[in-house]
Motif scaffolding. Structure first.
Motif, PDB file in Angstrom:
ATOM      1  N   LYS A  64      -6.989   5.003   3.664  1.00 26.23           N
ATOM      2  CA  LYS A  64      -7.611   3.805   4.344  1.00 26.23           C
ATOM      3  C   LYS A  64      -7.539   4.146   5.854  1.00 26.23           C
ATOM      4  CE  LYS A  64      -6.539   0.386   0.875  1.00 26.23           C
ATOM      5  NZ  LYS A  64      -7.927   0.037   0.543  1.00 26.23           N
ATOM      6  N   GLU A  76      -2.406   6.054  -0.211  1.00 22.69           N
ATOM      7  CA  GLU A  76      -3.132   4.953  -0.088  1.00 22.69           C
ATOM      8  C   GLU A  76      -3.554   4.625   1.494  1.00 22.69           C
ATOM      9  OE1 GLU A  76      -3.233   2.485  -4.290  1.00 22.69           O
ATOM     10  OE2 GLU A  76      -1.834   1.909  -2.644  1.00 22.69           O
ATOM     11  N   ARG A  77      -2.395   4.492   2.223  1.00 21.51           N
ATOM     12  CA  ARG A  77      -2.330   4.121   3.752  1.00 21.51           C
ATOM     13  C   ARG A  77      -3.199   5.118   4.493  1.00 21.51           C
ATOM     14  NH1 ARG A  77       0.305   0.500   6.980  1.00 21.51           N
ATOM     15  NH2 ARG A  77       1.387  -0.124   5.053  1.00 21.51           N
ATOM     16  N   THR A  87       0.793  -1.308   0.114  1.00 18.30           N
ATOM     17  CA  THR A  87      -0.056  -0.096  -0.079  1.00 18.30           C
ATOM     18  C   THR A  87       0.845   1.302   0.073  1.00 18.30           C
ATOM     19  OG1 THR A  87      -1.748  -1.285   1.295  1.00 18.30           O
ATOM     20  CG2 THR A  87      -1.703   1.371   1.170  1.00 18.30           C
ATOM     21  N   GLU A  90     -10.341   6.547   6.598  1.00 27.20           N
ATOM     22  CA  GLU A  90     -11.810   5.800   6.189  1.00 27.20           C
ATOM     23  C   GLU A  90     -11.915   4.931   7.344  1.00 27.20           C
ATOM     24  OE1 GLU A  90     -11.079   3.726   2.636  1.00 27.20           O
ATOM     25  OE2 GLU A  90     -11.553   5.722   1.327  1.00 27.20           O
ATOM     26  N   SER A  91     -10.928   4.308   7.933  1.00 26.06           N
ATOM     27  CA  SER A  91     -11.064   3.458   9.132  1.00 26.06           C
ATOM     28  C   SER A  91     -11.650   4.215  10.450  1.00 26.06           C
ATOM     29  CB  SER A  91      -9.783   2.419   9.276  1.00 26.06           C
ATOM     30  OG  SER A  91     -10.049   1.864  10.621  1.00 26.06           O
TER      31      SER A  91
END
Length: 431
Positions: A218, A214-215, A210, A221-222
């Motif tokens: 994410k 992107e990390r 990732t 989002e988490s």
């Protein structure tokens, strides 16, 4: 994840850590040197005695929300342990109750034992042995001084446990509140269920290869999904306590005793965001207490596409953090303060931002952790910890008394002092 080495380590925050500190368990980890056993011939730290007139009762419940799947275990419905702390007739002598139910079972699990030693340091064995204790009596009879009691729904920080806020919970109960303390499964350091299952803290795995961008996406989002799940936990507990108060069997100790028109949500760190989001969504919650939950450098309160505002008065109670410890650039910090100011100005009248500026105040000060470390590993001296506890109790009780008990005799929010900067907020009109 490497252990942090001291109290000071808990205060140093990088740009991203300021957001993720609320949601990553590492912010709660402190390294303790020599954690294999408790120090010999040392008195166990003592939690402060509750200051009110009532004793403390406690009962744990295993509740499942069949309407939701667990975000981190989607094959199963959302299941929570909820502990109700409630007023009782004062005991004749100081009660000595279990501090953390299930501690012996957790100590027998190597993975969870390691996490607990990180969280509670060299004094974890004293929790297991019962030398560190609460003032709660399990399943004690409810006091009959009031026909119905106000309710506070409490959410802990990420990688922590509701039991790590025992002094705060017990003090409220001793002054006539029922506290429903949620063990947020997956968010809590560990949860024990009545059938013996132990569920440790969990995180969504990050796919291999990732990219940093992107990390980051994410993780954001988490975090957003985690706040939503925590807020839904709060609302589910409100639903369930209200229903059981009306229709529960005689084994439910608070049947007919909860005043559903007097309910607040309160949380610390990540739990503060759970509480704030629940309050944005649910007008049944009449007050919100956010304990050091700001998501620097982004926002003070949760931001979602529905552009929410608070539906009730807010107490935004913070520890003072110098900019040098907050990470990010000066410009980023200024932008955060503008967002915070706008969000608080949109709150209902009767809202306050209180920044505590006393020596030793910090993010963990709202929990038991500084008490349990007892001046070791860089934590403040016990007398500083005790003073900060009294200040926190004063503001929390005054705010809840005003909004849930219609008490207006406190002068806690009249004006700022060298110890606390107080700013009233609120321009919106309740609908």
């Amino acid at each position: 994840m490497a252990k942090l080495s001291s109290f000071v380590s808990r205060l140093s925050r990088s740009f991203l850590l300021l957001l993720f500190a609320l949601f990553l368990p590492s912010v709660w980890q402190s390294a303790a040197q020599a954690v294999n056993s408790a120090p010999a011939a040392v008195l166990a730290p003592r939690l402060p005695a509750p200051s009110g007139n009532y004793g403390i009762g406690r009962a744990g419940f295993d509740w499942t929300d069949a309407k939701r799947h667990d975000r981190l275990d989607p094959e199963h419905p959302r299941e929570l342990m909820v502990y109700l702390w409630y007023p009782t007739t004062p005991p004749h002598a100081e009660a000595k109750g279990v501090y953390l139910p299930g501690a012996k079972q957790m100590n027998a699990n190597p993975e969870i034992q390691s996490r607990m030693r990180d969280e509670f340091g060299a004094n974890w064995p004293l929790i297991v042995s019962g030398d560190i204790y609460s003032h709660a009596v399990e399943h004690a009879p409810l006091a009959d001084a009031e026909a119905q009691w106000p309710l506070v729904i409490f959410s802990h920080g990420n990688g922590s446990t509701s039991f790590a806020y025992t002094w705060l919970i017990e003090d409220l109960v001793s002054h006539g509140y029922v506290v429903a303390a949620i063990q947020h499964t997956g968010t809590a350091i560990a949860v024990q269920f009545p059938d013996g299952r132990l569920v440790p803290h969990r995180e969504l795995p990050m796919p291999a290869n990732t990219s940093p961008a992107e990390r980051m996406q994410k993780q954001i989002e988490s975090i957003s999904a985690g706040i939503s799940e925590g807020a839904d936990d709060v609302r589910f507990v409100l639903d369930h306590v209200t229903e059981l108060s009306k229709t529960g069997d005689q084994q439910f100790p608070l049947k007919g005793k909860i005043d559903s028109s007097r309910v607040a949500a309160m949380g610390h760190s990540a739990g503060a965001e759970f509480s704030a989001r629940a309050c944005q969504l649910d007008k049944r919650l009449k007050a919100c207490v956010d304990l050091d939950g700001a998501m620097v450098p982004f926002a003070a309160l949760p931001i979602y596409p529905d552009h929410p505002s608070m539906n009730q008065p807010l107490l935004f109670l913070e520890a003072y953090h110098p900019e040098s410890q907050m990470g990010g650039s000066h410009t980023q910090h200024e932008d955060f303060l503008k967002v915070k100011q706008k969000q608080l100005q949109e709150c209902f009248p009767g809202s306050y931002d209180v920044i505590i500026k006393t020596p030793g105040i910090a993010h963990p000060s709202f929990s038991d952790i500084p008490v349990i470390f007892n001046g070791e590993d860089g934590y403040p001296a016990p007398e500083l910890v005790s003073h900060n506890i009294l200040l926190i109790e004063k503001f929390v009780r005054a705010f809840l008394d005003k909004n849930l008990k219609n008490a207006h005799n406190s002068h806690a929010f009249d004006s700022s002092t060298p110890e606390a900067e107080i700013t009233p907020y609120g321009a919106a009109v309740p609908q």
